[in-house]
Write an enzyme that holds these catalytic residues in place. Structure first.
Site, short mmCIF file in Angstrom:
data_model
loop_
_atom_site.label_atom_id
_atom_site.label_comp_id
_atom_site.label_asym_id
_atom_site.label_seq_id
_atom_site.Cartn_x
_atom_site.Cartn_y
_atom_site.Cartn_z
N HIS A 149 0.82 -1.22 0.00
CA HIS A 149 0.00 0.00 0.00
C HIS A 149 0.85 1.27 0.00
CE1 HIS A 149 -3.40 -2.64 1.80
NE2 HIS A 149 -3.33 -2.74 0.48
N ALA A 160 2.07 -8.52 19.33
CA ALA A 160 3.20 -8.94 18.48
C ALA A 160 4.55 -8.72 19.18
CB ALA A 160 3.15 -8.17 17.16
#
Ligand code: BV8
Ligand code: ZN
Length: 256
Positions: free
Chosen positions: A120, A240
């Site tokens: 993106h 994460a």
């Protein structure tokens, strides 16, 4: 209580070709708001259609440019977190690693990852809306606008068109080569780690399913439980920045 790390760690330790596929969640612990986070979600205050489309930019270039410069400031002032660092370390641990990201920040690169595939685009590649020329001051320190403050976009030195963010907006195609390469790696890998993504934006969201269909195993790393009734799909539920260092420790240091 089953040890949820056991299989993912074994898969990682024995993997030849690994793809790491990341979304906004991998940058959350660096202080970058995710898109759909309840409190800080970037979209909470604005609708995507109001900001992340070419029409939105044409309708109100100062609002859109100001919002992206605010995001670029957040990224400039942020640091890669333990997840970005673990992903960068992984490159030295497995024979072949490809990092594919939906994110437009450069935190993977600043943690040491190379060859990152940005599906993106990037906040650091502003270009002319009209002639496409890249904007030479891309490394310019952004001004410090707040999230909603308007800023007039700079002008192109070739055609005096407005400078736009170097990201892929909704309704725009993804960069062809990057997308083809990401699909290629996902269809050839034996393990895909999907980290910090809600899997809502197409066509990027197809990548984990493509890997599964091609016979790879997929591990979802997310504080929210990602539905994975599929065989060969696993969940490591957590942040994460905690899960990734632990997963590498379990896979490569031999200790259980
Ligand atoms: C295209 C750059 C076609 C900009 C982005 C209906 C109408 C119109 C369009 C469509 C439609 N239906 C489908 C579409 C297509 C559209 C789309 O998918 N829309 C969605 C909204 C339904 N897609 C497109 O338009 C794409 N282009 O289709 O072109 C075409 C074809 C031919 C010719 C011309 C055109 C382009 C899509 C790209 C949009 N640009 N980014 C910018 O950044 O401003 S998308 C943007 O949103 C991000 O890049 C990212 O991809 C996405 C956000 O998703 P996530 O990364 O997953 O983030 P999110 O906040 O959602 O989730 C965070 C997750 O992290 C959560 O699960 C959370 O639990 C977790 N998390 C939180 N903390 C942690 C954590 N995980 C781990 N650790 C933590 N600590
Ligand atoms: Zn121009």
């Amino acid at each position: 209580m089953t040890d949820t790390y056991h299989i993912p760690a074994q898969l990682l330790a024995n993997a030849n070709r690994v793809v790491v596929f990341t979304g906004a969640g991998v940058s959350a612990e660096s202080g970058i708001p995710t898109f759909r986070g309840r409190l800080s979600g970037l979209w909470e205050r604005f609708e995507p259609s109001q900001l992340a489309t070419p029409d939105a930019f044409m309708a109100d270039p100062e609002l859109v440019w100001g919002w992206y410069e605010w995001r670029r400031t957040l990224v400039c002032n942020a640091k890669p977190n333990a997840a970005h660092i673990a992903i960068a370390e992984l490159a030295a641990r497995v024979p072949r690693l490809t990092v594919v990201t939906q994110n437009v920040d450069d935190l993977h690169e600043r943690a040491g990852s190379a060859g990152v595939l940005h599906l993106h685009g990037s906040l650091n590649a502003p270009r002319c809306f009209d002639c496409g020329a890249s904007f030479p001051d891309a490394a310019m320190k952004p001004q410090e606008p707040d999230a909603g403050r308007r800023l007039a976009p700079p002008r192109c030195q070739h055609c005096s068109g407005m400078i736009r963010p170097g990201v892929v907006w909704f309704g725009e195609s993804l960069p062809e080569q990057v997308f083809a390469r990401a699909f290629e790696e996902a269809s050839q890998c034996d393990l895909l780690l999907s980290i910090g993504t809600s899997g809502l934006v197409q066509p990027a969201a197809q990548i984990p399913a493509l890997a599964l269909a091609a016979g790879a195993s997929v591990v979802h790393i997310n504080p929210e439980n990602v539905e994975s009734r599929m065989q060969n799909a696993y969940n490591l539920t957590g942040a994460a920045g905690e899960v990734m260092p632990e997963l590498l420790r379990r896979a490569f240091s031999g200790s259980p």
